[in-house]
Scaffold this active site. Structure first.
Site, short mmCIF file in Angstrom:
data_model
loop_
_atom_site.label_atom_id
_atom_site.label_comp_id
_atom_site.label_asym_id
_atom_site.label_seq_id
_atom_site.Cartn_x
_atom_site.Cartn_y
_atom_site.Cartn_z
N SER A 66 0.88 -1.07 -0.11
CA SER A 66 -0.02 0.12 -0.09
C SER A 66 0.71 1.26 -0.04
CB SER A 66 -0.91 0.14 1.33
OG SER A 66 -1.36 1.14 1.42
N TYR B 78 -3.09 -0.87 10.40
CA TYR B 78 -2.87 -1.20 9.06
C TYR B 78 -1.67 -0.72 8.27
CZ TYR B 78 -4.30 -1.15 4.01
OH TYR B 78 -4.30 -1.17 2.58
#
Length: 679
Positions: A556, A569
């Site tokens: 990400s 996350y």
């Protein structure tokens, strides 16, 4: 092809005959029908023959798979036939007999159908018919079985001369309804489509009954101690352990997809005393050995031999197989023979375990195994009533390295970038994972669709084309056992794995003080620990294969960008990003490349956003959830929204061949987020 009653009846007959494996193997044999149609040039009736074209399958034949030829011109070719030494030239002449445009290319068997004086002709490869055709005293047995209603035709390679031979035999034997082609199969005919089909089935079923009535009980001999089938669970585990090793050996010259079967007839054959002798004789029917190669590789150890001993012996046998195959090529090749295509086996037999078969894709690998199963049944029938005597080696070579077969191979389209590669994608039941699975399959890969949602995974696998192209596995990536089982499924379905995409994940978006230890552990268990476990099993299998491979992490933008309220996350994504670097450094010596993709703002079609993270992030940024994608797009340099398909494109770029010398790289797929530029 224009609808015509004769064509419709031919297709219906073909589909019925081809749908029963007792009648013919996949893509084996051909059927035809003669009739009249209007010549658009003269407006008068002309006689045509419609015949299954090259490469089609009777069970699924449609009008487009037929070739339509003018019967007068086809029969006139007999007057210019230059003789058996030049009969291959006649295939090109068939093009000058075609009626109209479209349809399939005429096959080598077209002459048989056009020259035989019967309105309807079937040429098939039934196991029972080939059993008589390959029996040492096949001619005598054919007479005993059928009297004068079915005539023996000595072996001749398919072609124009064989068509002339069968036409002459029919004319000389007015009571005959068909023939047994030595070493090859059967041909039957009739005045109507129904009569031709009935005659074909009569030959097949009569031969079956003859073998059953006359045959000995154990044609393959007594059971050999130590070759009996292992218990099913043990058998499957051992097959999964051997599959990557064998696939690597079978891919020495060309990458291959594998297929495994432990069907009862295979296990029984391999348990019997005669299987080494019979396997060494090879197959006989041209359709069989074109797919299975001249003979299989057979492991000569007990079923329960230690695994490392079995692997070592397989490697030794493979070296010998390649040497023997090269010698076979040298013994038979002429100055104008095509170059040797590869010396690896297409069939590997492991007593007590089963059969591994190989081909350029999943279907070809499966069909090769089905053809060898046909060959086992042929051997059983021939040995039951006589002894198995396939065509001689020289004739096998003349077909395997036939210039017409070589021309057919050259006409095939170029393979797609991921042809013969096997991919396993986690989290592939929805969202980004589904888009990746779709793209990899579209580019030629066989795909293992792995997801915790088994129903979603199964739906994606079915969408991708079913078992020859994709299989589904239910996997929780926090479970070592389930991950091992998933890779075992991949090994049994396709032979191994070449490309793994770590995509499974969740997202917990909370500020630091609201993030619980449970949140932290759950986030890390699924993405950091899960991708580590998947990569570890992938590396083990890829190293055993010896074919290199690709591992791709869907990380990400958050791996490098400090976004708000996202500690669990983002920290997990940073962990994954560093796994890419660590594994790239460690696995490079094995030819395994490890790279990452850093998406951002994938809202539409994303499983994570749909599961609640979209609402959480929208609240953080103070926008409506339905506007989140647009919000992410506005803050990028390109002002474009990122979709799952864009992430899939990046995976293909990393694995499709153009970046073959790249490892340890992260590709941003974020439409341009300057704060996340890699430094």
């Amino acid at each position: 092809m224009t609808s015509h009653p004769t064509v419709e009846a031919l297709l219906a007959r073909s589909n019925r005959l081809g749908s029963d494996p007792r009648n013919t193997n996949y893509a084996g044999g051909n059927t035809s029908a003669k009739g009249t149609a209007i010549d658009p040039v003269t407006g008068r009736d002309i006689e045509l023959v419609w015949v299954k074209g090259s490469g089609g399958d009777l069970g699924t034949l449609t009008g487009d798979g037929l070739a339509a030829l003018r019967l007068d011109r086809l029969r006139d070719l007999a007057d210019v036939y230059p003789g058996v030494e030049r009969e291959d030239e006649m295939v090109a002449a068939f093009d000058h007999c075609l009626h109209g445009r479209g349809g399939a290319a005429p096959s080598i068997d077209t002459a048989m159908h056009g020259l035989v004086d019967a309105a309807h002709v079937d040429h098939l490869h039934p196991d029972s018919g080939i059993a008589l055709a390959t029996a040492a005293d096949g001619e005598k047995l054919t007479a005993e079985c059928f009297g004068d209603t079915v005539v023996w035709v000595p072996w001749r390679r398919p072609g124009f001369q064989l068509g002339l031979d069968i036409a002459a035999i029919k004319e000389a034997n007015p009571r005959a309804l068909g023939c047994i082609l030595g070493g090859h199969g059967i041909t039957a005919w009739g005045a109507t489509s129904e009569e031709a089909e009935a005659n074909s089935l009569h030959i097949i079923r009569t031969a079956e009954a003859f073998i059953a009535d006359r045959g000995k009980a154990d044609p393959f001999g007594a059971v050999l101690p130590g070759r009996e089938a292992l218990p099913e669970a043990e058998r499957r585990v051992r097959a999964a352990a051997l599959a990557p090793v064998i696939r690597g050996l079978a891919s020495t010259d060309l990458p291959q997809v594998g297929h495994f079967t432990d069907a009862a007839p295979v296990l029984d054959f391999l348990a019997r005393a005669e299987h080494p002798r019979l396997a060494a004789l090879g197959t006989s029917c041209p359709d069989h050995f074109l797919r299975t190669k001249v003979a299989p590789l057979v492991l000569d150890l007990p079923a329960d031999a230690p695994l490392d001993e079995a692997v070592a012996r397989l490697r030794e046998l493979h070296r010998q197989y390649r040497a023997d195959y090269a010698a076979y090529y040298r013994r038979n090749a002429a100055a104008d023979s095509p170059a040797m295509r590869g010396a690896d086996p297409a069939i590997v037999l492991v007593p007590g375990v089963g059969m591994f078969s190989y081909g350029k894709d999943g279907q070809t690998a499966r069909v090769a195994g089905e053809f060898y199963l046909n060959a086992i049944q042929v051997m059983r029938g021939a040995e039951a009533v006589s002894s198995y005597a396939p065509i001689e080696e020289r004739e096998k070579f003349r077909i395997e390295y036939w210039s017409l077969e070589e021309a057919k191979l050259r006409r095939m389209p170029q393979p797609r970038p991921l042809a013969a590669r096997v991919a396993l994608v986690t989290g592939a039941g929805s969202g980004i994972g589904r888009a990746i699975a779709r793209r990899l399959a579209a580019e030629g890969a066989c795909v293992v669709v792995a997801d915790r949602d088994g129903t979603g995974a199964a739906a994606v696998a079915e969408e991708l084309g079913g078992p020859d192209r994709a299989v589904a596995v239910t996997v929780d990536v926090t479970s070592e056992e389930q991950i091992t089982e998933a890779f075992g499924t991949a090994a049994l379905a396709f032979g191994g794995v070449d490309l793994v995409v770590n995509n499974a994940g969740i997202s917990i978006s909370k500020p630091l003080l609201e993030t619980t230890a449970e949140d932290w552990d759950r986030q890390h268990d699924i993405m950091a620990r899960g991708s580590f476990l998947v990569s570890r099993e992938a590396a083990r299998l890829m190293i055993e294969q010896g074919l290199g491979g690709d591992i791709v992490y869907i990380a990400s933008k958050n791996a490098v960008f400090a976004g708000p309220n996202n500690i669990a996350y983002s920290a997990t994504k940073a962990d994954q990003a560093h796994q890419v670097r660590l594994l790239a450094a460690e696995l490079g010596e094995h030819g395994i490349r490890v790279n990452g993709v850093n998406p951002d703002g994938v809202v539409r079609g994303s499983g994570i956003f749909a599961a609640g993270w979209g609402a959480q992030r929208a609240a953080v940024y103070g926008v409506a959830e339905e506007e989140l994608g647009e919000f992410y797009a506005r803050r990028t340099l390109l002002k474009r929204e990122v979709l799952p398909e864009h992430v899939a494109n990046a995976v293909l770029a990393l694995t499709g061949g153009d970046l073959s010398h790249t490892t340890g790289l992260h590709i941003p797929v974020d439409a341009g987020v300057a704060a996340a530029f890699l430094r």
